[in-house]
Write a protein that holds these residues in place. Structure first.
Motif, PDB file in Angstrom:
ATOM      1  N   GLY A 168       0.721  -1.132   0.217  1.00 54.36           N
ATOM      2  CA  GLY A 168       0.045  -0.080   0.028  1.00 54.36           C
ATOM      3  C   GLY A 168       1.045   1.228   0.066  1.00 54.36           C
ATOM      4  O   GLY A 168       0.452   2.372  -0.779  1.00 54.36           O
ATOM      5  N   LEU A 169       1.929   1.306   0.833  1.00 56.94           N
ATOM      6  CA  LEU A 169       2.853   2.368   0.683  1.00 56.94           C
ATOM      7  C   LEU A 169       3.620   2.638  -0.503  1.00 56.94           C
ATOM      8  O   LEU A 169       3.618   3.613  -0.951  1.00 56.94           O
ATOM      9  CB  LEU A 169       3.879   2.124   1.988  1.00 56.94           C
ATOM     10  N   LEU A 170       3.797   1.587  -1.073  1.00 53.91           N
ATOM     11  CA  LEU A 170       4.604   1.688  -2.511  1.00 53.91           C
ATOM     12  C   LEU A 170       3.461   2.098  -3.428  1.00 53.91           C
ATOM     13  O   LEU A 170       4.146   2.997  -4.413  1.00 53.91           O
ATOM     14  CB  LEU A 170       4.951   0.142  -2.587  1.00 53.91           C
ATOM     15  N   ILE A 181       2.002   6.647  -6.931  1.00 49.58           N
ATOM     16  CA  ILE A 181       0.853   7.637  -7.168  1.00 49.58           C
ATOM     17  C   ILE A 181       1.262   9.094  -7.030  1.00 49.58           C
ATOM     18  O   ILE A 181       1.279   9.798  -8.032  1.00 49.58           O
ATOM     19  CB  ILE A 181      -0.516   7.387  -6.343  1.00 49.58           C
ATOM     20  N   ARG A 182       1.833   9.505  -5.889  1.00 51.14           N
ATOM     21  CA  ARG A 182       2.459  10.638  -5.484  1.00 51.14           C
ATOM     22  C   ARG A 182       3.624  11.219  -6.319  1.00 51.14           C
ATOM     23  O   ARG A 182       3.677  12.257  -6.829  1.00 51.14           O
ATOM     24  CB  ARG A 182       2.937  10.574  -4.153  1.00 51.14           C
ATOM     25  N   ALA A 183       4.411   9.987  -6.937  1.00 48.54           N
ATOM     26  CA  ALA A 183       5.502  10.451  -7.816  1.00 48.54           C
ATOM     27  C   ALA A 183       5.286  10.738  -8.970  1.00 48.54           C
ATOM     28  O   ALA A 183       5.887  11.357 -10.078  1.00 48.54           O
ATOM     29  CB  ALA A 183       6.546   9.424  -7.666  1.00 48.54           C
ATOM     30  N   THR A 184       4.064  10.329  -9.876  1.00 54.37           N
ATOM     31  CA  THR A 184       3.497  10.414 -11.047  1.00 54.37           C
ATOM     32  C   THR A 184       3.345  11.696 -11.370  1.00 54.37           C
ATOM     33  O   THR A 184       2.382  12.556 -10.335  1.00 54.37           O
ATOM     34  CB  THR A 184       2.561   9.480 -11.319  1.00 54.37           C
ATOM     35  N   PRO A 185       3.969  12.404 -12.444  1.00 53.41           N
ATOM     36  CA  PRO A 185       3.570  13.826 -12.686  1.00 53.41           C
ATOM     37  C   PRO A 185       1.716  13.952 -12.917  1.00 53.41           C
ATOM     38  O   PRO A 185       1.494  12.968 -13.759  1.00 53.41           O
ATOM     39  CB  PRO A 185       4.355  14.302 -13.740  1.00 53.41           C
ATOM     40  N   GLY A 186       1.344  14.805 -12.676  1.00 55.07           N
ATOM     41  CA  GLY A 186      -0.061  14.975 -13.072  1.00 55.07           C
ATOM     42  C   GLY A 186      -0.610  16.193 -12.806  1.00 55.07           C
ATOM     43  O   GLY A 186      -1.366  16.894 -12.310  1.00 55.07           O
TER      44      GLY A 186
END
Length: 100
Positions: A88-90, A95-100
């Motif tokens: 879940g943390l991964l 998700i947090r690291a993907t630009p968007g």
């Protein structure tokens, strides 16, 4: 080829709960191995990917040893849930690291 003294006919059948936890544990391990392959291919997060697989191997073996091989033992269940939290943390990190 089976070893001559490996008689599995006397092995007890697994309960439904043991089968569920074995499935969840193996799914977590295969997910970690898959992420390890991805990390090697992309060259990212290698220490995490290697460490996750190693921790799972030691955790599962240790919890099964202390739980006398019971796949529904609380120690084994805790290992599985711990690695579900890591997954879940991964996912949150990706998700947090993907630009968007």
């Amino acid at each position: 080829m089976m070893h001559a003294d490996m008689d599995t006919s006397k092995a007890p059948d697994l309960t439904a709960e043991q089968k569920r936890w074995a499935f969840l544990g193996s799914t977590m391990l295969l997910t970690a191995v898959g992420f390890l392959g991805f990390a090697f291919a992309e060259g990212i997060m290698l220490p995490f990917a290697i460490g996750w697989v190693v921790l799972q191997m030691f955790g599962y073996v240790g919890s099964l040893k202390l739980g006398n091989g019971d796949l529904a033992h609380p120690l084994f269940k805790t290992q599985v849930m711990l690695h579900m939290m890591v997954l879940g943390l991964l996912i949150a990190l990706v998700i947090r690291a993907t630009p968007g």
